[in-house]
Design an enzyme around this catalytic site. Sequence first.
Site, PDB file in Angstrom:
ATOM      1  N   ILE A 135      -4.183   4.473   0.626  1.00  0.00           N
ATOM      2  CA  ILE A 135      -4.714   4.775   1.958  1.00  0.00           C
ATOM      3  C   ILE A 135      -5.919   5.703   1.868  1.00  0.00           C
ATOM      4  O   ILE A 135      -6.897   5.560   2.607  1.00  0.00           O
ATOM      5  CB  ILE A 135      -3.613   5.435   2.823  1.00  0.00           C
ATOM      6  CG1 ILE A 135      -2.424   4.489   2.969  1.00  0.00           C
ATOM      7  CG2 ILE A 135      -4.163   5.833   4.183  1.00  0.00           C
ATOM      8  CD1 ILE A 135      -1.154   5.190   3.433  1.00  0.00           C
ATOM      9  N   GLY A 191      -1.673   4.977  -4.508  1.00  0.00           N
ATOM     10  CA  GLY A 191      -1.547   3.816  -5.376  1.00  0.00           C
ATOM     11  C   GLY A 191      -0.436   3.867  -6.398  1.00  0.00           C
ATOM     12  O   GLY A 191      -0.011   2.827  -6.906  1.00  0.00           O
ATOM     13  N   TYR A 242       0.842  -1.199   0.000  1.00  0.00           N
ATOM     14  CA  TYR A 242       0.000   0.000   0.000  1.00  0.00           C
ATOM     15  C   TYR A 242       0.875   1.246   0.000  1.00  0.00           C
ATOM     16  O   TYR A 242       2.050   1.220   0.390  1.00  0.00           O
ATOM     17  CB  TYR A 242      -0.947   0.008   1.207  1.00  0.00           C
ATOM     18  CG  TYR A 242      -0.264   0.265   2.535  1.00  0.00           C
ATOM     19  CD1 TYR A 242      -0.074   1.559   3.016  1.00  0.00           C
ATOM     20  CD2 TYR A 242       0.198  -0.791   3.316  1.00  0.00           C
ATOM     21  CE1 TYR A 242       0.553   1.789   4.231  1.00  0.00           C
ATOM     22  CE2 TYR A 242       0.816  -0.572   4.528  1.00  0.00           C
ATOM     23  CZ  TYR A 242       1.000   0.735   4.986  1.00  0.00           C
ATOM     24  OH  TYR A 242       1.632   0.962   6.187  1.00  0.00           O
ATOM     25  N   CYS A 243       0.285   2.353  -0.467  1.00  0.00           N
ATOM     26  CA  CYS A 243       0.923   3.675  -0.411  1.00  0.00           C
ATOM     27  C   CYS A 243      -0.200   4.704  -0.309  1.00  0.00           C
ATOM     28  O   CYS A 243      -1.347   4.348  -0.037  1.00  0.00           O
ATOM     29  CB  CYS A 243       1.824   3.911  -1.623  1.00  0.00           C
ATOM     30  SG  CYS A 243       0.980   3.842  -3.212  1.00  0.00           S
ATOM     31  N   THR A 244       0.106   5.969  -0.518  1.00  0.00           N
ATOM     32  CA  THR A 244      -0.891   7.019  -0.286  1.00  0.00           C
ATOM     33  C   THR A 244      -2.064   6.917  -1.245  1.00  0.00           C
ATOM     34  O   THR A 244      -3.225   6.893  -0.834  1.00  0.00           O
ATOM     35  CB  THR A 244      -0.243   8.408  -0.406  1.00  0.00           C
ATOM     36  OG1 THR A 244       0.883   8.474   0.452  1.00  0.00           O
ATOM     37  CG2 THR A 244      -1.238   9.502  -0.037  1.00  0.00           C
TER      38      THR A 244
END
Length: 313
Positions: A202, A177, A173-175
């Site tokens: 997220i 995508g 996951y990241c902020t």
Amino acid sequence: MYQVLLYYCYTQLDNPEQFRDEHHRLCLDLDLRGRIIVAAEGLNGTVSGTREACAAYMAAVKADPRFAALEFKIDEVASHAFQKLHVRVKPEIVHSSLHHMRPHEKTGQHLSPQEFKELKDRADVVVVDVRSDYEYNLGRFKNAVTLDIENFRDFPERVERLEQFKDKKILTYCTGGVKCEKATAFLLEQGFENVYQLHGGIIKYGHEVGGEDFEGQCYVFDGRVAVDVNTVNPSVISRCRHCQQPSARMVNCANPHCNDHLPLCESCGEALGGACSEACAAHPDKRPYDGTGTYPKQSNHYTPAQGLASYRG
């Protein structure tokens, strides 16, 4: 009322420079502000504007068949989240050192926020944060593996730390995508087989399932700096750099030669004049501290239209 739009799309752009100029003019016409990166591999941006302007922008972007797969993450805000508009051509839409990766052709399997939520705590799963240290130190998923990286371009050097999990499902996951697209593509190239990514990152997870089990706040790359995403079981995990008490208040060190981005509680911020340490507080070039810990660059009569003539790439 204003909105912040967060978005990206990996797609082939044959003439990034021409697209960049046309896109800049579109943003000017709509009085959008923010940071947009254009590359041969696609588009990545965060912009703010009125609801009407954002609606017109989204319609214009989606009308281009090259961006049919693009999704916008939308937050409501009281005013512009940026002071300026920058639309730049760069080699990649996220600096990764993985120029050969083509995520629009092969990448990890996308999981909806609900699917991610249902899988993340299983014994055969490991959740991996592919963001930088200052981001995950502010907030991250419970029990997530972090990779001690200062910049996403360091990710390939840290993949060996995931070798122990090759028999598990890797959920990244990241902020929003964009980093996961390349991270999972690289993991597949390195022989990992069960590789997944949180679709929309997220931010989308917060919007759709309430951000459950995301501990702390999510770092964002606009004037808000940090946003709450967890409305189910929120917590604070970051600690004041100076006194070590829990604090989600992010500032830039008032010493411009340091400018470190760090958690600093209000009382320590006042005591140190917005600096991260006594040494920085004593620096002769320390900036005046107004209690916010942010130091926007002077506009110097800047107008967004200047960008059309004043820079390239």
